[in-house]
Design a protein around this motif. Structure first.
Motif, short mmCIF file in Angstrom:
data_model
loop_
_atom_site.label_atom_id
_atom_site.label_comp_id
_atom_site.label_asym_id
_atom_site.label_seq_id
_atom_site.Cartn_x
_atom_site.Cartn_y
_atom_site.Cartn_z
N HIS A 6 3.43 -13.70 -6.86
CA HIS A 6 3.90 -12.33 -6.59
C HIS A 6 3.37 -11.44 -7.70
N VAL A 7 2.06 -11.25 -7.69
CA VAL A 7 1.40 -10.53 -8.77
C VAL A 7 1.67 -9.04 -8.68
N VAL A 8 1.50 -8.50 -7.48
CA VAL A 8 1.68 -7.06 -7.26
C VAL A 8 2.15 -6.87 -5.84
N ARG A 9 2.92 -5.80 -5.60
CA ARG A 9 3.28 -5.46 -4.24
C ARG A 9 3.00 -3.99 -3.99
N HIS A 10 2.46 -3.73 -2.80
CA HIS A 10 2.21 -2.37 -2.35
C HIS A 10 3.22 -2.07 -1.24
N PRO A 19 -4.28 2.63 10.11
CA PRO A 19 -5.45 1.74 10.04
C PRO A 19 -6.31 2.00 8.82
N ALA A 20 -6.50 3.28 8.47
CA ALA A 20 -7.34 3.59 7.31
C ALA A 20 -6.72 3.07 6.02
N THR A 21 -5.40 3.23 5.89
CA THR A 21 -4.71 2.73 4.70
C THR A 21 -4.83 1.22 4.60
N LEU A 22 -4.63 0.53 5.71
CA LEU A 22 -4.68 -0.93 5.67
C LEU A 22 -6.09 -1.44 5.44
N ARG A 23 -7.08 -0.77 6.00
CA ARG A 23 -8.46 -1.16 5.70
C ARG A 23 -8.74 -1.01 4.20
N HIS A 24 -8.23 0.06 3.61
CA HIS A 24 -8.44 0.28 2.18
C HIS A 24 -7.75 -0.79 1.35
N ALA A 77 -9.21 -4.26 1.53
CA ALA A 77 -10.56 -4.36 0.97
C ALA A 77 -10.57 -4.28 -0.55
N LEU A 78 -9.44 -3.92 -1.17
CA LEU A 78 -9.39 -3.84 -2.62
C LEU A 78 -9.60 -5.21 -3.26
N PRO A 79 -10.25 -5.29 -4.41
CA PRO A 79 -10.29 -6.56 -5.14
C PRO A 79 -8.86 -6.95 -5.53
N GLY A 85 -1.45 -13.70 -4.22
CA GLY A 85 -0.12 -13.28 -4.65
C GLY A 85 0.05 -11.78 -4.60
N THR A 86 -0.91 -11.07 -4.03
CA THR A 86 -0.76 -9.64 -3.76
C THR A 86 -0.02 -9.48 -2.44
N TRP A 87 1.01 -8.64 -2.45
CA TRP A 87 1.86 -8.45 -1.28
C TRP A 87 1.72 -7.04 -0.73
N LEU A 88 1.81 -6.95 0.59
CA LEU A 88 1.95 -5.67 1.28
C LEU A 88 3.32 -5.64 1.94
N LYS A 89 4.07 -4.57 1.73
CA LYS A 89 5.34 -4.35 2.41
C LYS A 89 5.17 -3.09 3.25
N LEU A 90 5.06 -3.26 4.55
CA LEU A 90 4.66 -2.20 5.46
C LEU A 90 5.83 -1.79 6.35
N CYS A 91 6.14 -0.51 6.38
CA CYS A 91 7.26 -0.01 7.19
C CYS A 91 6.80 0.21 8.62
#
Length: 230
Positions: A45-49, A56-61, A64-66, A70-76
């Motif tokens: 659990h290194v980082v969470r966004h 779609p544009a946000t998720l593509r971005h 695609a980030l390095p 353990g990187t998490w996305l929490k999407l509403c």
């Protein structure tokens, strides 16, 4: 990808994140164009966004980030609205639900703390259990203990502004279906109301959602969590 987002309040999401970082002793959230970033810094659990309004544009971005495993996305948003934009190796977790509730102002508990506030609000442990409520570094923890000192159920809460953020509510498997989760929630919300909180927010699993709905909580938005596995 708009249907589930019309009722999402960014202030509610921000309160949840602000309380979550206190509850988990995590760093202060950082504002990003897409929402909030928390540099948790833990293995797995290194980082969470946290993204209140995923597109779609946000998720593509974001995908695609390095990023480290353990990187998490929490999407509403519900799974079906974001899944097409989550490529492998992003691993989607079970559905979640951000839920909110108005708290009883309970003037008779104003200024009280811990188990005293809970008892004044009518929250008492069932026979065979003891309720312990403690607050340290802004985090209130409610525990139900057996006579042998075993942890039967627990949960914790931090207040962000006037919002109580409930976190990590769980009941040991062999103590379930005895109403212990209701007692823990009652102790936490009584303490929160005594401290001046007027509303609550939490993120629930499908099983937790059923409990919280019986206690007057309502779904604010479905959520989808995904983690980068490799």
């Amino acid at each position: 990808m708009t249907r589930a987002l019309k009722t999402v309040r960014p202030a509610t999401v921000r309160a949840w994140v602000d309380g979550w970082v206190v509850s988990r002793n995590a760093p202060t959230p950082v504002r990003e164009p897409w929402g909030l970033r928390v540099d948790v810094g833990l293995p797995g659990h290194v980082v969470r966004h946290v993204v209140p309004a995923p597109t779609p544009a946000t998720l593509r971005h974001l995908t695609a980030l390095p990023s480290a495993p353990g990187t998490w996305l929490k999407l509403c948003a519900p799974y079906e609205e974001v899944a097409p934009w989550l490529p492998r190796p992003w691993d989607v977790q079970e559905p979640e639900f951000m839920m909110t509730a108005s708290l009883d102002p309970a003037p008779r508990t104003r200024g009280l703390t811990g188990a005293t506030a809970a008892a004044r609000a009518g929250v008492v442990a069932p026979d065979g259990y003891t309720l312990a409520v403690t607050t340290r570094a802004g985090v209130t923890v409610a525990r139900l203990l057996t006579a042998a000192g075993e942890m039967a159920a627990r949960g914790q809460m931090a207040i962000a502004g006037t919002t109580a953020v409930v976190d990590q509510v769980e009941t040991a498997p062999h103590h379930r279906r005895r109403g212990l989760g209701t007692i823990v929630m009652g102790a936490l919300t009584a303490t929160a109301a005594a401290g001046g909180a007027t509303d609550g927010v939490l993120v629930a699993t499908p099983a937790g959602r059923s409990l919280y709905e019986t206690l007057g909580w309502a779904v604010h938005t479905p959520m989808t969590a995904a983690v980068l596995t490799s």
